[in-house]
Every structure is written in structure tokens, then in C-alpha cells.
Design an enzyme around this catalytic site. Structure first.
Site, PDB file in Angstrom:
ATOM      1  N   GLY A  95       1.106  -1.603   0.258  1.00 65.74           N
ATOM      2  CA  GLY A  95      -0.086  -0.356   0.089  1.00 65.74           C
ATOM      3  C   GLY A  95       0.725   1.552  -0.146  1.00 65.74           C
ATOM      4  CB  CYS A  96       3.484   2.141   1.560  1.00 67.51           C
ATOM      5  SG  CYS A  96       3.064   1.857   3.570  1.00 67.51           S
TER       6      CYS A  96
END
Length: 248
Positions: free
Chosen positions: A143-144
Site C-alpha cells: 500500500g505504501c
């Protein structure tokens, strides 16, 4: 026939030899050393010194021996404590928390490290341009990486509008450098290991970082924030807000 030997007179024969076993049985023993010599030899084996054996040596009383033993023990303990202290890692004091930062507030006075392990004065990053500060929970996770690469892909549009982009996380500078190199991120990454700034922005909770982003205009005033925010939405929402305000 050979001549026969004349008989030997018992009086002329030499006395018979007696074995040590026979001597022991008959009670013959070596001379016993004097008791004083035995006591002296025993004392030497135990380490004691006879004042008469060495000139100038003064016998020590019991209290003196106890004092020396105690001093030796104290010195040994001091050495052990010093070695233990050297083996312990220095514990860094907990930093003072910052006041909460909300829309209308300015960037605080705080020093953080960037991905190159260089000091960065947070209050000065928006001195010449506006700043988009986006926060990620952990570097190089799916996600990051999605969020970070989203800002990478439209990074030029932010700079054209007079804004710099910074990524903020609790990761070490070494971890950030590895991630930056791997994904070719064109902006700086700030390390906030104690989550001091992250918490002041309202994105630190339970030892974790909430995914979010914050827009600061030139001069350092906070003008917009999104917390929480989806990875794919964060870059485009930040850019849309800046475009709606006009370039600085």
C-alpha cells in the site's frame, strides 16, 4: 675327583644382610625430625611467613588482612560495574511531544533525519515553496509503495505549481534509502522514529502511523489534510486541492 672344600667356621662367616622389610618388622625406623621443624615446614606450605626467616617482614594482624581483602573485593566490584556499563547501550531520552497541528497552524520547530541521514529543520522546509507531506505506515510495503509511486508519477506537476513533496514515516534512514533507490522516488523521505511530528499531525496512534497527507502553503501554514486516505487517492487529491487554490 675334585678336592672337597673345607667347612667354614660359623664364627668367621660375615653377618647376614637384612632387608628393609625385616628392618621394619623389627621396629627399626628413621630418625623423626623435631616437632618445631615439622611445624615450620607446614606453615611454609600454607603460605605463612616466619618472622625469623625473613628480615624486615612484620607479621600482619587479622584486622589488617580483613581490610586488604575488603579493598580488593571493592576494586573487583568496581571493575565489574564498569564493564557492565560499557556493555549497556545508551538509552535515548523520550522527546518532548509537540502541540497538535491543525489547519491554520504552522510547521513546528523540529529536527528530523532524511534518507541520507542528514538533519532537516522541519520549520524551514516550506520557507521557499509549498510542501505536500504524505505519511506512510511502513516503507516498501504494497500500500505504501502504491501511494509513494503515485506521488512519483505526478511529481513534476507538484513542482510546476511551486510545491515540494516529502514522505514521512517512522522508518530508519537506511530503510528509506533502500526503498527510494528501489522505486526511484524523486523526493526526500523524512525519518520520524519516535513519531513526534506524526503524532502532532494526528496520524500517530498505538505505535502506528495512519496513512494520510498534509498540504502546507509557502511559509509553512497547514491548509489541507486528509486522514486517513487510500493509497491510490492520496496523490491526486493533494494535487487537486493545490490546483483549486492556485499556484504559490
Amino acid at each position: 675327583m675334585p678336592p672337597r672344600k673345607a667347612p667354614v667356621d660359623p664364627a668367621d662367616a660375615p653377618p647376614p644382610r637384612r632387608s628393609s622389610r625385616i628392618s621394619a618388622q623389627t621396629g627399626e625406623t628413621k630418625a623423626t625430625p623435631p616437632a618445631a621443624a615439622v611445624e615450620k615446614n607446614t606453615a611454609r606450605k600454607r603460605g605463612a611467613v616466619d618472622p625469623g626467616d625473613r628480615e624486615g617482614v612484620v607479621p600482619q594482624d587479622e584486622s589488617t588482612l580483613k581490610s586488604k581483602k575488603k579493598a580488593k573485593s571493592t576494586a573487583k566490584e568496581a571493575v565489574q560495574e564498569a564493564e557492565e556499563d560499557e556493555g549497556e547501550e545508551a538509552v535515548e531520552p523520550e522527546p518532548e511531544p509537540l502541540a497538535p497541528i491543525d489547519v491554520g497552524d504552522t510547521l513546528p520547530s523540529l529536527t528530523l533525519k532524511n534518507e541520507k541521514d542528514e538533519d532537516v529543520q522541519v520549520a524551514e522546509i516550506a520557507a521557499q515553496k509549498g510542501v505536500v507531506l504524505f505519511l506512510v505506515p511502513k516503507a516498501d510495503t504494497p500500500g505504501c509503495t502504491n501511494q509513494a509511486c503515485g506521488f512519483r508519477d505526478i511529481y513534476q506537476e507538484f513542482t510546476d505549481l511551486g510545491y515540494d513533496v516529502y514522505c514521512l514515516s517512522a522508518d530508519t534512514p537506511a530503510a528509506q534509502t533502500k526503498w527510494q533507490t528501489k522505486k526511484e522516488l524523486p523526493y526526500h523521505l523524512l525519518s520520524d522514529g519516535k513519531r513526534v511530528l506524526i503524532s502532532a499531525l494526528g496520524a500517530g496512534e498505538g505505535g502506528k502511523t495512519k496513512r494520510s497527507h498534509f498540504v502546507f502553503e509557502k511559509g509553512g501554514k497547514l491548509v489541507d489534510k486528509k486522514i486517513p486516505v487510500k493509497p491510490v487517492d492520496s496523490p491526486k487529491l493533494a494535487l487537486e486541492f493545490i490546483k483549486s487554490q492556485g499556484s504559490n
